[in-house]
Enzyme design. Structure first.
Site, short mmCIF file in Angstrom:
data_model
loop_
_atom_site.label_atom_id
_atom_site.label_comp_id
_atom_site.label_asym_id
_atom_site.label_seq_id
_atom_site.Cartn_x
_atom_site.Cartn_y
_atom_site.Cartn_z
N SER A 87 0.81 -1.22 0.00
CA SER A 87 0.00 0.00 0.00
C SER A 87 0.84 1.27 0.00
CB SER A 87 -0.92 0.00 1.22
OG SER A 87 -0.18 0.15 2.41
N THR A 207 -2.52 2.54 2.94
CA THR A 207 -1.81 3.78 3.23
C THR A 207 -1.23 3.64 4.62
OG1 THR A 207 -3.36 5.16 1.98
CG2 THR A 207 -2.22 6.26 3.75
N THR A 225 1.32 6.93 0.67
CA THR A 225 0.54 5.85 0.05
C THR A 225 0.91 5.62 -1.41
OG1 THR A 225 -1.75 5.12 -0.31
CG2 THR A 225 -1.29 7.40 -0.79
N ARG A 235 -4.26 9.81 -11.24
CA ARG A 235 -5.25 9.99 -10.16
C ARG A 235 -4.52 10.36 -8.86
NH1 ARG A 235 -6.02 7.41 -4.86
NH2 ARG A 235 -8.20 7.55 -4.34
N THR A 258 -7.06 6.69 6.28
CA THR A 258 -6.83 5.71 5.22
C THR A 258 -8.20 5.30 4.68
OG1 THR A 258 -6.89 3.86 6.78
CG2 THR A 258 -4.73 4.80 6.30
N GLY A 259 -8.21 4.81 3.45
CA GLY A 259 -9.47 4.40 2.85
C GLY A 259 -9.78 5.25 1.63
N1 ASP Z 1 -6.57 7.17 0.92
C1 ASP Z 1 -5.73 6.59 -0.08
C2 ASP Z 1 -6.17 7.06 -1.43
O1 ASP Z 1 -7.36 7.19 -1.66
C3 ASP Z 1 -5.70 5.12 -0.11
C4 ASP Z 1 -5.88 4.42 1.21
O2 ASP Z 1 -5.76 5.00 2.24
O3 ASP Z 1 -6.10 3.23 1.24
O4 ASP Z 1 -5.32 7.22 -2.26
#
Ligand code: ASP
Length: 363
Positions: A87, A207, A225, A235, A258-259
């Site tokens: 990640s 992340t 991340t 992106r 995260t997410g």
């Molecule tokens: N927040 C991060 C993103 O959207 C990815 C993650 O935290 O899993 O790039």
């Protein structure tokens, strides 16, 4: 910040809090984070669940007198350098073309300065480049080739970040995600596609966020991340955007996430967590309030059945008085912390207690 002792005592999701001498202990959630009420409750380091080693490293450094930002960045560098963590950094899952593009941001409480890089290729430690953007430019964010040239100007060496293991995972995704292209998986079948989904090889997020509070009451944070796996090249998620994937206010606290980054970008979510803490909410209450706001504003195509978002999102926060906590969108989440004595993962509550569906995105 003037928050009365009584205001620290709260009850959330059936979890009652009681005072224990100078500290607060939470009852009801077996391994909830300990809560502190000292005016300056540091040193403390918190992180996403994958940050135990980062917490240890950062704690060691702040105890030895390092600047809090140097400490958390050194902590997450361990994870960026770890090819087994798909990640972040080296070994991160690539974009849809098989190219690893990294995002990161840092924020330093004492100076209220920040730096970020987005869609950075070939440099395994974007958090260190983000710190240099903060320290050595008059800007806050550099992206793409500009960020790479800046990193090279500071002596960073380019390298291939796509490990064989990450390439294999990407190739499996590429060969299985559609039957309308010419990429063929050796075992192409519905069953194989299901197996990949079950193994989490669809779009995934991941992340590391790490924030700390020193004994002197100073705060800093970093989020780094490889972002959404198999993303459209270019992106950019929330991680490099100050206020979305990270925010620090040295008077109040620090928060990161995260997410699903798009949800944070649309809601300035980490900023909102800190602002809710400014109003006197605990980190957990602030995180849950932001998750509720995101749910209320969520577009319909991302909602399942009874109105729950189909994505994962987790917030981690530390308040200047030493209170720590977080919350996840669906199901209980995990965070890590180091309080100077103990370093471990703890459970944080989910806004929606049960995972709504097997194949939803995010963590
Ligand atoms: N927040 C991060 C993103 O959207 C990815 C993650 O935290 O899993 O790039």
């Amino acid at each position: 910040m003037s928050i009365s002792r009584r205001e620290f005592v709260y009850s959330a999701a059936g979890v009652a809090a009681v005072g224990l001498g100078g500290k607060m202990a939470t009852l009801g959630a077996q391994d909830s984070p300990p809560e502190k009420t000292d005016a300056t409750g540091g040193p403390l380091v918190i992180s996403s669940a994958n940050g135990l080693a980062a917490c240890r490293k950062a704690m060691e450094m702040i105890r030895n007198g390092s600047d809090p930002l140097d400490a958390v960045v050194a902590g997450v560098n361990l994870v960026e350098d770890d090819p087994a963590d798909h990640s972040v950094g080296l070994g991160g899952l690539p974009n849809e073309d098989g190219v690893v593009e990294l995002d990161a941001s840092v924020m330093h409480g004492p100076t209220h300065k920040a730096g970020g890089v987005a869609a950075l290729r070939n440099i395994r430690n974007p958090s260190r480049v983000a710190m240099l953007v903060m320290q050595r430019t008059d800007h806050v964010l550099l992206v793409g080739d500009g960020a790479l040239q800046f990193a090279k100007a500071h002596g960073f060496k380019e390298e291939e970040l796509l490990t064989d293991e990450a390439r294999r995972i990407w190739l499996e995704w590429k060969e299985n995600h559609s039957d309308r292209d010419d990429w063929v998986y050796p075992e192409a079948s519905e069953e194989a596609a299901h197996r990949l989904r079950d193994a989490g090889l669809e779009f995934t997020y991941g992340t590391i966020n790490c924030c700390c509070l020193t004994a002197a009451g100073d705060l800093a944070g970093v989020t780094t991340t490889s972002g959404l796996s198999y993303k459209i090249p270019g992106r950019v998620g929330d991680s490099p955007i100050i206020g979305a994937g990270l925010y620090v206010d040295n008077d109040i606290g620090a928060a990161g996430s995260t997410g699903r980054g798009e949800a944070n970008l649309l809601n300035c979510a980490s900023f909102m967590v800190v602002e809710f803490m400014r109003q006197g909410r605990t980190p957990e209450e602030a995180a849950l309030a932001v998750l509720r706001r995101i749910t209320a504003k969520c577009e319909k195509r991302l909602l399942v059945g009874d109105g729950r978002p189909n994505f994962g999102l987790t917030f981690y926060a530390v308040r200047k008085d030493g209170l720590i906590g977080g919350a996840s969108m669906r199901g209980e989440g995990k965070m890590a912390y180091h309080d100077g004595t103990t370093c471990r993962q703890v459970t944080i509550p989910g806004l929606f207690p049960v995972r709504p569906e097997k194949h939803a995105q995010g963590q």
